[in-house]
Design a protein around this motif. Structure first.
Motif, PDB file in Angstrom:
ATOM      1  N   GLU A 148       0.820  -1.210   0.000  1.00 56.84           N
ATOM      2  CA  GLU A 148       0.000   0.000   0.000  1.00 56.84           C
ATOM      3  C   GLU A 148       0.859   1.268   0.000  1.00 56.84           C
ATOM      4  O   GLU A 148       0.523   2.256  -0.659  1.00 56.84           O
ATOM      5  CB  GLU A 148      -0.944  -0.032   1.202  1.00 56.84           C
ATOM      6  CG  GLU A 148      -2.064  -1.052   1.026  1.00 56.84           C
ATOM      7  CD  GLU A 148      -2.555  -1.621   2.340  1.00 56.84           C
ATOM      8  OE1 GLU A 148      -3.566  -1.110   2.845  1.00 56.84           O
ATOM      9  OE2 GLU A 148      -1.930  -2.572   2.845  1.00 56.84           O
ATOM     10  N   ARG A 149       1.973   1.224   0.705  1.00 56.13           N
ATOM     11  CA  ARG A 149       2.893   2.356   0.675  1.00 56.13           C
ATOM     12  C   ARG A 149       3.488   2.523  -0.721  1.00 56.13           C
ATOM     13  O   ARG A 149       3.736   3.641  -1.178  1.00 56.13           O
ATOM     14  CB  ARG A 149       4.004   2.167   1.703  1.00 56.13           C
ATOM     15  CG  ARG A 149       4.931   3.369   1.851  1.00 56.13           C
ATOM     16  CD  ARG A 149       6.001   3.100   2.887  1.00 56.13           C
ATOM     17  NE  ARG A 149       5.428   2.904   4.215  1.00 56.13           N
ATOM     18  CZ  ARG A 149       6.075   2.372   5.244  1.00 56.13           C
ATOM     19  NH1 ARG A 149       7.335   1.960   5.082  1.00 56.13           N
ATOM     20  NH2 ARG A 149       5.494   2.246   6.416  1.00 56.13           N
ATOM     21  N   ALA A 150       3.717   1.409  -1.418  1.00 57.28           N
ATOM     22  CA  ALA A 150       4.246   1.488  -2.779  1.00 57.28           C
ATOM     23  C   ALA A 150       3.258   2.174  -3.712  1.00 57.28           C
ATOM     24  O   ALA A 150       3.635   3.022  -4.529  1.00 57.28           O
ATOM     25  CB  ALA A 150       4.577   0.087  -3.289  1.00 57.28           C
ATOM     26  N   VAL A 151       1.976   1.806  -3.616  1.00 61.27           N
ATOM     27  CA  VAL A 151       0.950   2.462  -4.441  1.00 61.27           C
ATOM     28  C   VAL A 151       0.907   3.955  -4.137  1.00 61.27           C
ATOM     29  O   VAL A 151       0.913   4.804  -5.041  1.00 61.27           O
ATOM     30  CB  VAL A 151      -0.434   1.822  -4.204  1.00 61.27           C
ATOM     31  CG1 VAL A 151      -1.529   2.636  -4.880  1.00 61.27           C
ATOM     32  CG2 VAL A 151      -0.448   0.387  -4.721  1.00 61.27           C
ATOM     33  N   THR A 152       0.875   4.290  -2.857  1.00 64.40           N
ATOM     34  CA  THR A 152       0.815   5.691  -2.450  1.00 64.40           C
ATOM     35  C   THR A 152       2.037   6.466  -2.935  1.00 64.40           C
ATOM     36  O   THR A 152       1.925   7.602  -3.417  1.00 64.40           O
ATOM     37  CB  THR A 152       0.711   5.784  -0.919  1.00 64.40           C
ATOM     38  OG1 THR A 152      -0.470   5.105  -0.482  1.00 64.40           O
ATOM     39  CG2 THR A 152       0.644   7.228  -0.457  1.00 64.40           C
ATOM     40  N   THR A 153       3.215   5.852  -2.817  1.00 61.43           N
ATOM     41  CA  THR A 153       4.440   6.535  -3.236  1.00 61.43           C
ATOM     42  C   THR A 153       4.450   6.786  -4.732  1.00 61.43           C
ATOM     43  O   THR A 153       4.843   7.867  -5.194  1.00 61.43           O
ATOM     44  CB  THR A 153       5.668   5.708  -2.817  1.00 61.43           C
ATOM     45  OG1 THR A 153       5.651   5.513  -1.398  1.00 61.43           O
ATOM     46  CG2 THR A 153       6.960   6.419  -3.198  1.00 61.43           C
ATOM     47  N   HIS A 154       4.008   5.808  -5.513  1.00 57.29           N
ATOM     48  CA  HIS A 154       3.939   6.009  -6.957  1.00 57.29           C
ATOM     49  C   HIS A 154       2.953   7.120  -7.320  1.00 57.29           C
ATOM     50  O   HIS A 154       3.230   7.961  -8.188  1.00 57.29           O
ATOM     51  CB  HIS A 154       3.528   4.708  -7.645  1.00 57.29           C
ATOM     52  CG  HIS A 154       4.687   3.854  -8.066  1.00 57.29           C
ATOM     53  ND1 HIS A 154       4.695   2.480  -7.899  1.00 57.29           N
ATOM     54  CD2 HIS A 154       5.874   4.160  -8.669  1.00 57.29           C
ATOM     55  CE1 HIS A 154       5.837   1.991  -8.375  1.00 57.29           C
ATOM     56  NE2 HIS A 154       6.559   2.985  -8.842  1.00 57.29           N
ATOM     57  N   VAL A 155       1.806   7.154  -6.659  1.00 54.87           N
ATOM     58  CA  VAL A 155       0.813   8.196  -6.974  1.00 54.87           C
ATOM     59  C   VAL A 155       1.321   9.568  -6.542  1.00 54.87           C
ATOM     60  O   VAL A 155       1.155  10.562  -7.265  1.00 54.87           O
ATOM     61  CB  VAL A 155      -0.542   7.866  -6.327  1.00 54.87           C
ATOM     62  CG1 VAL A 155      -1.516   9.043  -6.467  1.00 54.87           C
ATOM     63  CG2 VAL A 155      -1.146   6.617  -6.983  1.00 54.87           C
ATOM     64  N   ASN A 156       1.949   9.649  -5.381  1.00 56.72           N
ATOM     65  CA  ASN A 156       2.512  10.934  -4.951  1.00 56.72           C
ATOM     66  C   ASN A 156       3.577  11.419  -5.930  1.00 56.72           C
ATOM     67  O   ASN A 156       3.660  12.614  -6.241  1.00 56.72           O
ATOM     68  CB  ASN A 156       3.109  10.801  -3.544  1.00 56.72           C
ATOM     69  CG  ASN A 156       2.053  10.749  -2.460  1.00 56.72           C
ATOM     70  OD1 ASN A 156       0.928  11.213  -2.663  1.00 56.72           O
ATOM     71  ND2 ASN A 156       2.400  10.193  -1.320  1.00 56.72           N
ATOM     72  N   ARG A 157       4.398  10.490  -6.419  1.00 55.91           N
ATOM     73  CA  ARG A 157       5.410  10.858  -7.412  1.00 55.91           C
ATOM     74  C   ARG A 157       4.741  11.356  -8.697  1.00 55.91           C
ATOM     75  O   ARG A 157       5.187  12.338  -9.311  1.00 55.91           O
ATOM     76  CB  ARG A 157       6.298   9.658  -7.699  1.00 55.91           C
ATOM     77  CG  ARG A 157       7.404   9.902  -8.747  1.00 55.91           C
ATOM     78  CD  ARG A 157       8.294   8.674  -8.814  1.00 55.91           C
ATOM     79  NE  ARG A 157       9.385   8.824  -9.765  1.00 55.91           N
ATOM     80  CZ  ARG A 157       9.466   8.145 -10.917  1.00 55.91           C
ATOM     81  NH1 ARG A 157       8.484   7.324 -11.270  1.00 55.91           N
ATOM     82  NH2 ARG A 157      10.498   8.289 -11.722  1.00 55.91           N
ATOM     83  N   ALA A 158       3.669  10.690  -9.108  1.00 54.25           N
ATOM     84  CA  ALA A 158       2.935  11.137 -10.294  1.00 54.25           C
ATOM     85  C   ALA A 158       2.379  12.540 -10.103  1.00 54.25           C
ATOM     86  O   ALA A 158       2.464  13.398 -10.994  1.00 54.25           O
ATOM     87  CB  ALA A 158       1.809  10.151 -10.602  1.00 54.25           C
TER      88      ALA A 158
END
Length: 377
Positions: free
Chosen positions: A151-161
């Protein structure tokens, strides 16, 4: 005023879609991500706190170079975002000495020169005291495996986007898409959007969006459980590697304790329950718990403590067990990632990169021949 035109639209912003949006936005692509649920959410295959990462790839030796590239990209994302995503514990693939699990794991390690050890069941127990496998079992230990905080990986990718200008909309259901003379038109329950490129990362809903995969994807229900171990020190990350184990009670996989009370594991049934992703039994049952507890009761010393939690997830299986990663055979501006068959999350980072390659370059240099669509649907 709502924007209605983009360079690319990504359908589904779970593990794969979040990585695709992230890589596209980082390349300067004007991208829209559409997700029918929350970001992240618990209705697909990108929740439950942890997912296994391993370089050992018994599914096919050709997966190993892709896993290596995925590892590089996870580490780059961690460094850029300043977060911890991948914890290394080593990985174990265990089963009968003459079984496919051990043989295939050895083949993938040997084919690509991965450091590994072949252990007897007693040697495994001496190294990692929680394991109590049947006599005659063997285990392939590879030191670079571990787990991802999914879940942190999904969040990190979206924040980067977001940092690179992407637009991501949650709780907006895609009703359909159609090719245009140039690009695509996507219709949701809120609006209509147009783009030059489409990326479909819709998980269990991908078959409904892609006629070419209508008969090639099967959503199935799986259950995960967390138990509080009776001997916690045996299930800490430094003492308990991620694992897959084929034992008389079934095929299981699991993790050490990570943040939530208890260690997590699941079972891969031979005949999993096929479900409709819009109408399925998402609440775990007492029967699920009974089946799962057979593993610690029989094969994990000190692991059969009280149940802390249970969750279900949707696993979308492909026809041949290999996921689909390619451009559409009729519409080269439509890219596809689907059918990850319960072992895909580790590849999210490199799948996102590959999908971005399709959009910006028309193809990819990543080693994906086994995942191409030709001859498989």
């Amino acid at each position: 005023m709502t924007r209605d035109s983009f360079d690319a639209i990504v359908l589904g912003v779970g593990g794969m879609g979040s990585a695709a949006v992230s890589h596209l936005a980082a390349r300067g692509v004007d991208v829209l991500g559409l997700e029918r649920y929350d970001i992240p959410h618990g209705r697909g295959s990108s929740h439950g706190e942890t997912r296994i990462f391993r370089l050992t790839q018994p599914e096919h030796p050709d997966y190993v170079p892709l896993a290596r590239r995925a590892r590089e990209l996870w580490r780059e994302l961690e460094a850029e975002a300043g977060v911890d995503l991948l914890t290394e514990t080593g990985s174990v693939h265990a089963g009968p000495a003459d079984g496919d699990t051990v043989a295939d794991a050895l083949e993938s390690c040997r084919a690509h020169g991965l450091p590994h050890e072949l252990l007897t069941e007693s040697e495994l127990a001496e190294r990692f005291p929680a394991f109590d496998l049947p006599a005659g079992h063997r285990a392939v230990y590879q030191p670079d495996g571990g787990y991802l905080d999914c879940e942190r990986a999904v969040t990190t990718h979206v924040n980067r986007a977001h940092d690179h200008g992407a637009v991501v909309r949650a709780r907006e259901r895609v009703c359909g898409w159609e090719p245009r003379e140039s690009g695509v038109r996507v219709r949701t329950d809120r609006d209509v959007y147009e783009a030059e490129n489409l990326v479909v990362t819709a998980g269990a809903w991908a078959a409904g969006q892609l006629e070419v995969l209508a008969d090639a994807l099967t959503p199935k229900r799986r259950v995960m459980i967390w138990l509080q171990p009776e001997t916690p020190e045996r299930f800490a990350p430094e003492a308990f590697p991620v694992f897959r184990a084929d034992v008389p009670d079934g095929s299981f996989y699991g993790f050490p304790v990570h943040e939530r009370p208890g260690f997590k594991f699941g079972r891969t049934p031979r005949l999993a329950e096929t479900v409709d992703p819009d109408d399925w039994r998402d609440e775990p049952t007492p029967e699920d718990e009974t089946l799962l507890r057979r593993l610690p009761e029989n094969h994990l010393r000190g692991g059969a403590g009280p149940t802390m939690a249970m969750e279900t997830c949707l696993v979308t299986e492909s026809n041949d067990g290999h996921f689909y990663l390619d451009t559409h055979p009729d519409y080269p501006h439509v890219s596809i990632a689907a059918g990850f068959t319960g072992h895909g999350f580790k590849f999210c980072s490199v799948v996102g990169e590959t999908l971005a390659d399709f959009v910006t370059d028309g193809d990819t240099d990543n080693p994906i021949d086994v995942h191409r669509l030709a001859g498989r649907t």
